[in-house]
Motif scaffolding. Structure first.
Motif, PDB file in Angstrom:
ATOM      1  N   TYR A  22       0.833  -1.197   0.000  1.00 30.23           N
ATOM      2  CA  TYR A  22       0.000   0.000   0.000  1.00 30.23           C
ATOM      3  C   TYR A  22       0.867   1.245   0.000  1.00 30.23           C
ATOM      4  O   TYR A  22       1.827   1.353   0.751  1.00 30.23           O
ATOM      5  CB  TYR A  22      -0.879  -0.031   1.253  1.00 30.23           C
ATOM      6  N   ASN A  23       0.521   2.219  -0.853  1.00 32.66           N
ATOM      7  CA  ASN A  23       1.190   3.516  -0.865  1.00 32.66           C
ATOM      8  C   ASN A  23       0.232   4.519  -1.475  1.00 32.66           C
ATOM      9  O   ASN A  23       0.037   4.552  -2.685  1.00 32.66           O
ATOM     10  CB  ASN A  23       2.494   3.472  -1.659  1.00 32.66           C
ATOM     11  N   CYS A  24      -0.381   5.344  -0.614  1.00 30.76           N
ATOM     12  CA  CYS A  24      -1.396   6.292  -1.089  1.00 30.76           C
ATOM     13  C   CYS A  24      -0.810   7.657  -1.416  1.00 30.76           C
ATOM     14  O   CYS A  24      -1.557   8.590  -1.701  1.00 30.76           O
ATOM     15  CB  CYS A  24      -2.502   6.427  -0.055  1.00 30.76           C
ATOM     16  N   THR A  25       0.512   7.800  -1.393  1.00 30.34           N
ATOM     17  CA  THR A  25       1.144   9.093  -1.623  1.00 30.34           C
ATOM     18  C   THR A  25       1.465   9.287  -3.096  1.00 30.34           C
ATOM     19  O   THR A  25       1.427   8.349  -3.896  1.00 30.34           O
ATOM     20  CB  THR A  25       2.431   9.221  -0.796  1.00 30.34           C
ATOM     21  N   GLU A  26       1.832  10.521  -3.447  1.00 25.48           N
ATOM     22  CA  GLU A  26       2.203  10.822  -4.828  1.00 25.48           C
ATOM     23  C   GLU A  26       3.542  10.210  -5.206  1.00 25.48           C
ATOM     24  O   GLU A  26       3.889  10.170  -6.387  1.00 25.48           O
ATOM     25  CB  GLU A  26       2.235  12.334  -5.042  1.00 25.48           C
ATOM     26  N   GLN A  27       4.291   9.751  -4.211  1.00 24.09           N
ATOM     27  CA  GLN A  27       5.591   9.139  -4.485  1.00 24.09           C
ATOM     28  C   GLN A  27       5.497   7.634  -4.712  1.00 24.09           C
ATOM     29  O   GLN A  27       6.508   6.945  -4.770  1.00 24.09           O
ATOM     30  CB  GLN A  27       6.559   9.414  -3.331  1.00 24.09           C
ATOM     31  N   ALA A  28       4.283   7.113  -4.832  1.00 27.99           N
ATOM     32  CA  ALA A  28       4.112   5.675  -5.026  1.00 27.99           C
ATOM     33  C   ALA A  28       4.793   5.233  -6.310  1.00 27.99           C
ATOM     34  O   ALA A  28       4.764   5.931  -7.333  1.00 27.99           O
ATOM     35  CB  ALA A  28       2.631   5.325  -5.068  1.00 27.99           C
ATOM     36  N   GLY A  29       5.406   4.075  -6.256  1.00 29.47           N
ATOM     37  CA  GLY A  29       6.143   3.566  -7.397  1.00 29.47           C
ATOM     38  C   GLY A  29       5.427   2.430  -8.107  1.00 29.47           C
ATOM     39  O   GLY A  29       4.301   2.056  -7.765  1.00 29.47           O
ATOM     40  N   LYS A  30       6.096   1.900  -9.073  1.00 28.75           N
ATOM     41  CA  LYS A  30       5.543   0.802  -9.866  1.00 28.75           C
ATOM     42  C   LYS A  30       5.280  -0.406  -8.974  1.00 28.75           C
ATOM     43  O   LYS A  30       6.113  -0.793  -8.158  1.00 28.75           O
ATOM     44  CB  LYS A  30       6.528   0.435 -10.970  1.00 28.75           C
ATOM     45  N   GLY A  31       4.119  -0.983  -9.130  1.00 28.26           N
ATOM     46  CA  GLY A  31       3.773  -2.167  -8.357  1.00 28.26           C
ATOM     47  C   GLY A  31       3.141  -1.868  -7.024  1.00 28.26           C
ATOM     48  O   GLY A  31       2.732  -2.792  -6.316  1.00 28.26           O
ATOM     49  N   TYR A 424     -10.140  -5.866  -2.728  1.00 25.70           N
ATOM     50  CA  TYR A 424      -9.796  -5.124  -3.938  1.00 25.70           C
ATOM     51  C   TYR A 424      -8.423  -4.494  -3.771  1.00 25.70           C
ATOM     52  O   TYR A 424      -7.926  -4.314  -2.648  1.00 25.70           O
ATOM     53  CB  TYR A 424     -10.836  -4.055  -4.272  1.00 25.70           C
ATOM     54  N   ALA A 425      -7.810  -4.152  -4.892  1.00 24.19           N
ATOM     55  CA  ALA A 425      -6.529  -3.447  -4.914  1.00 24.19           C
ATOM     56  C   ALA A 425      -6.514  -2.535  -6.132  1.00 24.19           C
ATOM     57  O   ALA A 425      -6.739  -2.987  -7.256  1.00 24.19           O
ATOM     58  CB  ALA A 425      -5.364  -4.426  -4.966  1.00 24.19           C
ATOM     59  N   GLU A 426      -6.243  -1.251  -5.887  1.00 28.36           N
ATOM     60  CA  GLU A 426      -6.284  -0.240  -6.936  1.00 28.36           C
ATOM     61  C   GLU A 426      -4.875   0.280  -7.198  1.00 28.36           C
ATOM     62  O   GLU A 426      -4.207   0.763  -6.287  1.00 28.36           O
ATOM     63  CB  GLU A 426      -7.205   0.898  -6.504  1.00 28.36           C
ATOM     64  N   THR A 427      -4.426   0.168  -8.430  1.00 28.25           N
ATOM     65  CA  THR A 427      -3.066   0.575  -8.772  1.00 28.25           C
ATOM     66  C   THR A 427      -2.947   2.096  -8.779  1.00 28.25           C
ATOM     67  O   THR A 427      -3.939   2.829  -8.773  1.00 28.25           O
ATOM     68  CB  THR A 427      -2.654   0.046 -10.147  1.00 28.25           C
ATOM     69  N   TYR A 432       3.884   6.271 -17.791  1.00 27.99           N
ATOM     70  CA  TYR A 432       5.037   5.953 -18.626  1.00 27.99           C
ATOM     71  C   TYR A 432       5.864   7.163 -19.036  1.00 27.99           C
ATOM     72  O   TYR A 432       6.799   7.051 -19.811  1.00 27.99           O
ATOM     73  CB  TYR A 432       4.620   5.150 -19.864  1.00 27.99           C
ATOM     74  N   GLN A 433       5.530   8.340 -18.518  1.00 28.48           N
ATOM     75  CA  GLN A 433       6.391   9.521 -18.616  1.00 28.48           C
ATOM     76  C   GLN A 433       6.840   9.816 -20.043  1.00 28.48           C
ATOM     77  O   GLN A 433       7.985  10.165 -20.302  1.00 28.48           O
ATOM     78  CB  GLN A 433       7.625   9.337 -17.722  1.00 28.48           C
ATOM     79  N   THR A 434       5.944   9.694 -21.005  1.00 26.59           N
ATOM     80  CA  THR A 434       6.268  10.075 -22.386  1.00 26.59           C
ATOM     81  C   THR A 434       5.266  11.114 -22.856  1.00 26.59           C
ATOM     82  O   THR A 434       4.083  11.070 -22.496  1.00 26.59           O
ATOM     83  CB  THR A 434       6.232   8.859 -23.335  1.00 26.59           C
ATOM     84  N   ALA A 435       5.743  12.029 -23.692  1.00 25.64           N
ATOM     85  CA  ALA A 435       4.870  13.099 -24.182  1.00 25.64           C
ATOM     86  C   ALA A 435       3.979  12.641 -25.317  1.00 25.64           C
ATOM     87  O   ALA A 435       2.934  13.220 -25.585  1.00 25.64           O
ATOM     88  CB  ALA A 435       5.716  14.290 -24.628  1.00 25.64           C
ATOM     89  N   ASP A 436       4.388  11.598 -26.034  1.00 22.11           N
ATOM     90  CA  ASP A 436       3.613  11.144 -27.180  1.00 22.11           C
ATOM     91  C   ASP A 436       2.315  10.496 -26.732  1.00 22.11           C
ATOM     92  O   ASP A 436       2.185  10.018 -25.604  1.00 22.11           O
ATOM     93  CB  ASP A 436       4.414  10.123 -27.995  1.00 22.11           C
ATOM     94  N   SER A 437       1.371  10.490 -27.645  1.00 16.73           N
ATOM     95  CA  SER A 437       0.151   9.741 -27.383  1.00 16.73           C
ATOM     96  C   SER A 437       0.504   8.264 -27.248  1.00 16.73           C
ATOM     97  O   SER A 437       1.424   7.757 -27.913  1.00 16.73           O
ATOM     98  CB  SER A 437      -0.851   9.925 -28.532  1.00 16.73           C
TER      99      SER A 437
END
Length: 520
Positions: A22-31, A424-427, A432-437
């Motif tokens: 669990y990580n509800c902060t803006e610094q949450a990482g992948k997974g 339940y678990a919400e990601t 993906y930090q890309t500017a393209d669509s």
């Protein structure tokens, strides 16, 4: 006419094989997961729901719980041990302290001896209507080794409830030298002996009171065969006589004496615990650590650090030689010098914490905006998981079983309850930090869904707050299930896994395709 062959861009594969906590902060990482309920890290790196809990017994009004050889609980005014009523107390929440064969019950100042079944008052008070006193020796025929003169106070029943070595307070005597605090040097039927200096023998018909008292203490702990406590009102720390929790006023310049010290700094005490052989008394912004082995060399050293939050004294727990507790800023890990925060992933705003420990895990129940949350921290993996909104109190560990009170029901963290567990678990956002669509051409899940269980996958596109169902998976097939999912194009998205029963997600692969940098 032949057309030219165009070669497309192969989608990028993003394989997730480790589902973290669990990580509800803006610094949450992948997974990591921004929200969850009834999840566990026991099957890490898999994503799986928690085990079933257990129900022991429902009681009338739960005021306390402790695990010894048997369970001890307080139901309203009645105290039960192993299911049998052993005594009566006031109808209030209790501090239950284990000391040898005894269970000490505060603020009632009562005790229960688990060895012989006795239940009684720690304090004692006797008032007699007539008394006499005379100078004497240790016995009627001989002096003690130092020729000490004693005062024998005699009256019918004056000795009831007292013992040799008790520190008592005498009041109401017309001989002023006998009033005040004394130590009972000897005792017999209808008399006690103390050390005092009087000019002549005497007597009185007026009432005389002898009392063995305990100070009013906010938080208590046991260390080095002494009962320790603290008082915010008096700004004092106390220790009982060695091996005798009934006596806090024995001062004879002996190594076994009681102890008391005044604490000068501001603030109320917020908790107490014995850790690595030291007694720790916490305030919100400091800790007072007691050094020494006897009153003559006891020292109290103050450390300025993040202490226990007011109202969270029950969060103090030791897990694998590490002390955890709830401070104002979050959950702290303390190993004797300085604390550091381990609960940043939970966010802020929690209060009124209760905690327990089992199987290398730290369970903590806290409230936020009036809603309870039960979290578990796996100290070996360094992962947090949110279980549910249970308001758990009075965690008590007996053997390998962790008990707690859920309202007026005694429960166990792990058991054989047959209730279906919804989870339940919400990601966090997949950006993906890309500017393209970009768009996800396909999502592939590998999971297992046992008989009687179900799993549903949901998606929220571009933070719209509307969950759309992608796939529901039942338990029609045994073993591993490969599930393809086809989402719509978007800038970013979240996934939500929900279900009931025993399921596990082993891995997830996202196939990411990109377009131009223009978005419409």
């Amino acid at each position: 006419m032949k057309l030219p062959r165009l070669s497309g861009t192969r989608p990028t594969e993003d394989i997730m094989i480790s589902f973290k906590g669990y990580n509800c902060t803006e610094q949450a990482g992948k997974g990591e997961f921004a929200d969850m309920e009834n999840m566990t890290g026991e099957r890490f790196p898999l994503l799986a729901p928690r085990r079933a809990r257990g129900t022991v017994q429902e009681i009338g009004k739960a005021n306390g719980l402790m695990a010894r050889e048997k369970l001890l609980w307080v139901d309203g005014t009645a105290v039960f041990y192993g299911g049998e009523k052993i005594g009566e107390v006031a109808d209030s929440e209790k501090q239950l302290i284990s000391m040898g064969a005894y269970v000490l019950i505060f603020p009632d100042k009562k005790y229960y001896n688990t060895a012989d079944g006795s239940f009684g008052e720690i304090e004692n008070r006797v008032t007699v209507q007539a008394a006499s006193w005379k100078q004497t020796y240790l016995t009627e025929t001989e002096q003690d080794g130092e020729g000490q003169v004693y005062i024998q106070i005699s009256s019918a029943g004056i000795n009831e409830g007292f013992a040799k070595g008790d520190g008592v307070e005498i009041s109401g005597c017309r001989e002023d030298a006998l009033n005040g605090t004394h130590v009972v040097q000897d005792i017999g039927d209808g008399w006690i002996k103390i050390i005092a200096a009087i000019e002549k023998d005497g007597s009185q018909e007026a009432a005389l009171t002898i009392e063995r008292k305990l100070p009013d203490m906010d938080f208590l702990t046991v260390a080095e065969n002494r009962l320790w406590g603290c008082s915010s009102k008096n700004h004092e720390i106390y220790a009982s006589k060695m091996g005798d929790f009934k006596n806090f006023y024995c001062f004879e310049s002996l190594a076994s004496d009681s102890y008391a010290a005044t604490i000068a700094n501001d603030g109320d005490f917020t908790g107490a615990i014995t850790y690595l052989g030291y007694v720790l008394f916490f305030k919100e912004n400091s800790v007072h650590k007691v050094y020494g082995s006897k009153p003559s060399n006891f020292q109290i050293v103050e450390g300025q650090l993040r202490g226990v939050e007011k109202g969270s004294s029950h969060s103090l727990q030791i897990v694998n030689e590490v002390l955890f507790y709830k401070a104002n800023s979050g959950i702290m890990s303390f190993q004797g010098s300085m604390p550091y925060e381990v609960g940043a992933a939970l966010g802020s705003g929690y209060e009124a914490a209760w905690a327990g420990t089992a199987e290398n895990k730290y369970y903590i129940s806290m409230k936020k905006d009036g809603i309870s949350h039960l979290f578990v921290y796996d100290t070996a993996k360094g992962l947090w998981h949110r279980e549910d909104s249970t308001e758990a109190r009075y965690f008590a560990k007996g053997g390998n079983t962790l008990y707690y009170l859920d309202g007026n029901v005694i429960k166990t963290i792990s058991g054989k309850d047959t209730d279906v567990i919804d989870w339940y678990a919400e990601t966090t956002d997949f950006t993906y930090q890309t500017a393209d669509s970009k768009f996800i051409s396909r999502v592939s899940l590998r999971c297992e869904v046992e008989s009687g269980a179900a799993l549903t996958v949901w998606i929220d596109y571009d933070s719209r707050g509307a969950w759309r169902r992608l796939k529901s998976i039942g338990s029609g097939r045994k073993g591993m299930i490969n599930v393809p999912l086809i989402p719509a194009r978007c800038d970013h998205f979240r996934l939500r896994f929900s279900g009931y029963g025993k399921c596990a997600i082993h891995d997830m692969t996202l196939y990411l395709a990109t377009g131009s940098n223009e978005r419409r």
